[in-house]
Design a protein around this motif. Structure first.
Motif, short mmCIF file in Angstrom:
data_model
loop_
_atom_site.label_atom_id
_atom_site.label_comp_id
_atom_site.label_asym_id
_atom_site.label_seq_id
_atom_site.Cartn_x
_atom_site.Cartn_y
_atom_site.Cartn_z
N LEU A 24 16.00 47.72 -8.68
CA LEU A 24 17.39 47.63 -9.10
C LEU A 24 17.58 48.49 -10.35
O LEU A 24 16.63 48.79 -11.07
CB LEU A 24 17.77 46.19 -9.42
N CYS A 25 18.83 48.84 -10.62
CA CYS A 25 19.16 49.64 -11.80
C CYS A 25 20.19 48.87 -12.64
O CYS A 25 21.40 49.11 -12.51
CB CYS A 25 19.73 51.00 -11.41
N PRO A 26 19.74 47.94 -13.49
CA PRO A 26 20.69 47.13 -14.27
C PRO A 26 21.59 47.95 -15.18
O PRO A 26 22.69 47.52 -15.52
CB PRO A 26 19.77 46.21 -15.10
N GLU A 27 21.13 49.15 -15.57
CA GLU A 27 21.95 49.98 -16.46
C GLU A 27 23.12 50.61 -15.72
O GLU A 27 24.02 51.20 -16.34
CB GLU A 27 21.09 51.08 -17.11
N HIS A 28 23.14 50.49 -14.40
CA HIS A 28 24.27 50.98 -13.60
C HIS A 28 24.82 49.82 -12.76
O HIS A 28 24.63 49.77 -11.54
CB HIS A 28 23.82 52.12 -12.68
N PRO A 29 25.48 48.84 -13.41
CA PRO A 29 25.88 47.62 -12.69
C PRO A 29 26.78 47.86 -11.49
O PRO A 29 26.79 47.06 -10.57
CB PRO A 29 26.59 46.80 -13.77
N ASP A 30 27.54 48.96 -11.49
CA ASP A 30 28.43 49.23 -10.35
C ASP A 30 27.68 49.81 -9.16
O ASP A 30 28.23 49.89 -8.06
CB ASP A 30 29.55 50.19 -10.77
N ALA A 31 26.46 50.27 -9.38
CA ALA A 31 25.64 50.83 -8.29
C ALA A 31 24.18 50.45 -8.53
O ALA A 31 23.30 51.30 -8.50
CB ALA A 31 25.82 52.34 -8.23
N ALA A 32 23.96 49.17 -8.74
CA ALA A 32 22.62 48.71 -9.14
C ALA A 32 21.62 48.79 -8.00
O ALA A 32 20.42 48.99 -8.24
CB ALA A 32 22.70 47.29 -9.68
N LEU A 37 24.23 35.53 -25.98
CA LEU A 37 24.33 36.93 -26.35
C LEU A 37 24.49 37.10 -27.86
O LEU A 37 23.86 37.97 -28.48
CB LEU A 37 25.50 37.58 -25.62
N ASP A 38 25.33 36.26 -28.46
CA ASP A 38 25.55 36.35 -29.90
C ASP A 38 24.27 36.06 -30.67
O ASP A 38 23.94 36.75 -31.64
CB ASP A 38 26.64 35.37 -30.33
N THR A 39 23.55 35.03 -30.25
CA THR A 39 22.32 34.66 -30.97
C THR A 39 21.24 35.71 -30.79
O THR A 39 20.48 36.01 -31.71
CB THR A 39 21.82 33.28 -30.50
N LEU A 40 21.14 36.28 -29.59
CA LEU A 40 20.18 37.36 -29.37
C LEU A 40 20.49 38.55 -30.27
O LEU A 40 19.59 39.17 -30.85
CB LEU A 40 20.19 37.80 -27.91
N ASP A 55 16.93 44.33 -31.62
CA ASP A 55 16.35 45.44 -30.88
C ASP A 55 16.06 45.09 -29.43
O ASP A 55 15.53 45.92 -28.69
CB ASP A 55 15.08 45.95 -31.57
N TRP A 56 16.39 43.88 -29.00
CA TRP A 56 16.30 43.52 -27.58
C TRP A 56 17.61 43.92 -26.91
O TRP A 56 18.68 43.89 -27.52
CB TRP A 56 16.06 42.02 -27.42
N HIS A 57 17.52 44.24 -25.64
CA HIS A 57 18.69 44.77 -24.92
C HIS A 57 19.00 43.90 -23.71
O HIS A 57 18.18 43.76 -22.81
CB HIS A 57 18.42 46.21 -24.48
N ALA A 58 20.19 43.31 -23.72
CA ALA A 58 20.63 42.47 -22.61
C ALA A 58 21.93 43.01 -22.05
O ALA A 58 22.88 43.24 -22.80
CB ALA A 58 20.82 41.03 -23.07
N VAL A 59 21.97 43.22 -20.73
CA VAL A 59 23.19 43.65 -20.06
C VAL A 59 23.67 42.50 -19.17
O VAL A 59 23.04 42.20 -18.16
CB VAL A 59 22.95 44.90 -19.19
N PRO A 60 24.75 41.82 -19.56
CA PRO A 60 25.21 40.69 -18.75
C PRO A 60 25.62 41.14 -17.36
O PRO A 60 26.30 42.16 -17.19
CB PRO A 60 26.42 40.16 -19.54
N GLY A 61 25.19 40.38 -16.36
CA GLY A 61 25.66 40.65 -15.01
C GLY A 61 27.03 40.04 -14.81
O GLY A 61 27.61 39.43 -15.73
N GLY A 87 25.94 34.55 -12.17
CA GLY A 87 24.61 33.98 -12.19
C GLY A 87 24.42 33.01 -13.34
O GLY A 87 25.39 32.54 -13.95
N MET A 88 23.15 32.75 -13.68
CA MET A 88 22.85 31.75 -14.69
C MET A 88 21.85 32.25 -15.72
O MET A 88 21.29 31.45 -16.47
CB MET A 88 22.27 30.50 -14.01
N SER A 89 21.59 33.55 -15.78
CA SER A 89 20.58 34.03 -16.71
C SER A 89 20.86 35.46 -17.13
O SER A 89 21.61 36.19 -16.46
CB SER A 89 19.19 33.94 -16.08
N LEU A 90 20.24 35.84 -18.26
CA LEU A 90 20.24 37.22 -18.72
C LEU A 90 18.87 37.82 -18.44
O LEU A 90 17.85 37.17 -18.59
CB LEU A 90 20.52 37.29 -20.22
N TRP A 91 18.87 39.08 -18.07
CA TRP A 91 17.64 39.85 -17.88
C TRP A 91 17.53 40.76 -19.10
O TRP A 91 18.27 41.73 -19.23
CB TRP A 91 17.74 40.64 -16.59
#
Length: 496
Positions: A236-244, A397-400, A406-412, A415-419
């Motif tokens: 999968l390509c999480p950095e491209h959510p429209d074409a993951a 997200l705010d607490t992270l 320096d951690w990177h989270a892209v919300p989907g 669902g129920m989790s962040l990758w």
């Protein structure tokens, strides 16, 4: 059988700006291009974007595509080979591997890591699961089930297909979502995992390949292995959510491996929360028809839509039986409600029933009746739970951002989790030490095959907001204690 090959264009796309640092400056001034290329490919391997056992493009093709000299690519491949990231055999392409000192099966860390802790210090926040507590309506659901039970007490109570009121409720919900469904197309199971196992028993044989999106639900990977089949990851390509979803990769993998089955989670993929577009679903159905592959679509997370609009169910784009759907009540309502289902044509339902009789004799009637009652109130229950999940996701997200900037989270989209992507490949080590700081984690490699995703961590947002804040603080403390020893780049990539 032919070896899968990553195309030069695909690899170049995934490498992105491999010669630039985080500030966008060209790396060529600080280190040789071959080192930058080798390091970038190494990170793709750890992230699961270059699956193990897959062949890299030829040196000539990659050099042409990247616009570098062939010597640059040759030197990068040689460095990867020396460090155990490539295996080369005479007369064949170089295939992706992992060094022996970082290989593992990606299974859940043993609780034996807690033996150094006293009983009063055991972790109180468990982030190894992504599930919510039961809604208040659960009591009424079982009360209604108890009232409806007497009409079944005059029977043997073992119905391998499922009670009609529940199958009607499930079929009605599919129809409301734009996929006309008859109750005879529904087989009630003991959860989605049970449904998947039944399907794998019918659709696969030992040593056959099963395509999976990568990362994916870890218990699905184990189910595939348990029937003797082999999971084939398509990144999968999480950095491209429209074409993951790499649909060209799915088509290519299906053709190259002759896979007859795929297991995909297009509705808020677990763990990324990504959502496949309507166009992607139509293309997926076309690929299944072209390659004569049956796609098992897991809709366990389908009700957890947090952003935007959800497309029609994937099976709505099928012209025949190329897409089979499994669903579950556990994510929508409660994990203790062990009720799931398979939506398929009647011929496949009949085959599944033949297999099921060797495993179990049906789903408990009480649980089925309770689920039917909950489905009747699904809109009200799910609307409230989605609001809770949105609020909790925002808090996470705010607490992270505060504790681990320096951690990177892209919300989907749901669902129920962040990758979450870590700066360094220490996910397993972090999961091992986190209990000493009061939190249990599921390491990234659990969601992939053969050691992928060491730079990722799944963090569910199903706990209340205060617990999530405490959990992130605990993770930050564990990471701080860990990184001086475990987060150093692997030699010889330390020369820049």
């Amino acid at each position: 059988m032919a070896i899968r090959v990553i195309g030069a264009a695909t690899l170049a796309r995934d490498l992105g700006r491999w010669r630039q640092d985080e500030a966008g400056a060209q790396r060529r001034t600080s280190r040789p291009a071959y080192l930058a290329l080798a390091e970038s490919i190494r990170l793709l391997i750890h992230d699961g974007r270059a699956p193990l056992g897959v062949a890299l493009p030829s040196e000539r093709d990659l050099a042409t595509t990247l616009g570098v000299s062939r010597t640059t690519v040759t030197s990068a491949y040689a460095l990867l080979r020396e460090n155990g990231y490539l295996i080369s055999r005479q007369g064949s392409r170089s295939t992706v591997a992992l060094p022996d000192d970082v290989k593992h099966d990606g299974s859940k860390p043993s609780r034996s890591i807690l033996v150094t802790m006293s009983p009063g210090e055991l972790p109180t926040i468990d982030l190894t699961y992504a599930a919510m507590y039961a809604p208040p309506e659960m009591n009424d659901a079982y009360s209604a089930a108890l009232q409806g039970l007497p009409i079944y007490l005059g029977t043997h109570g073992m119905d391998p297909v499922g009670v009609l009121p529940l199958r009607e409720a499930i079929a009605r919900r599919y129809t409301e979502r734009g996929l006309p469904t008859d109750p005879d197309q529904i087989l009630v199971t003991l959860g989605a995992q049970h449904g998947l196992r039944l399907l794998l028993n019918v659709l696969t044989a030992p040593a056959e390949r099963v395509l999976i999106d990568h990362p994916t639900y870890p218990n699905a990977i184990e189910a595939i292995r348990d029937v003797g089949a082999r999971p084939v990851p398509v990144p999968l390509c999480p950095e491209h959510p429209d074409a993951a979803w790499d649909l060209d990769g799915i088509r290519s993998a299906a053709r190259q491996t002759a896979a007859g089955t795929a297991y995909l989670v297009p509705d808020f993929n677990n763990p990324t929360g990504l959502l496949m577009s309507a166009e992607g679903r139509a293309e997926l159905a076309a690929i299944a028809r072209e390659t004569r592959m049956t796609v098992i679509v897991d809709e366990s997370m389908a009700d957890q839509q947090l952003d935007g609009e959800t497309p029609l169910p994937a099976a709505a784009f099928a012209r025949g039986s190329e897409i089979v759907t499994i669903g579950s009540a556990s994510k929508s309502f409660w994990g203790g409600l062990r009720v799931g289902w398979v939506r398929a044509n009647q011929a496949l339902i009949t085959k599944l029933l033949g297999t099921r009789s060797t495993v179990d004799l049906g789903t408990p009637v009480m649980d089925q009746l309770a689920t039917a009652h909950l489905l009747g109130q699904a809109d009200t229950i799910l609307s409230r739970r989605r609001d809770q999940l949105r609020s909790r996701r925002a808090a996470l997200l705010d607490t992270l951002a505060e504790e681990l900037p320096d951690w990177h989270a892209v919300p989907g989209a749901g669902g129920m989790s962040l990758w979450v992507q870590l700066p360094t490949p220490v996910s397993t080590a972090l999961a091992a030490t986190a209990p000493n700081h009061g939190v249990l984690l599921a390491a990234g490699p659990r969601f992939g095959v053969q050691g992928a995703f060491e730079r990722f961590l799944r963090i569910p947002f199903t706990h209340d907001e205060n617990d999530l804040r405490l959990a992130v603080k605990a993770i930050a403390a564990a990471y701080t204690a860990l990184t001086p020893h475990a987060a150093e780049p692997l030699a010889p990539f330390t020369c820049y």
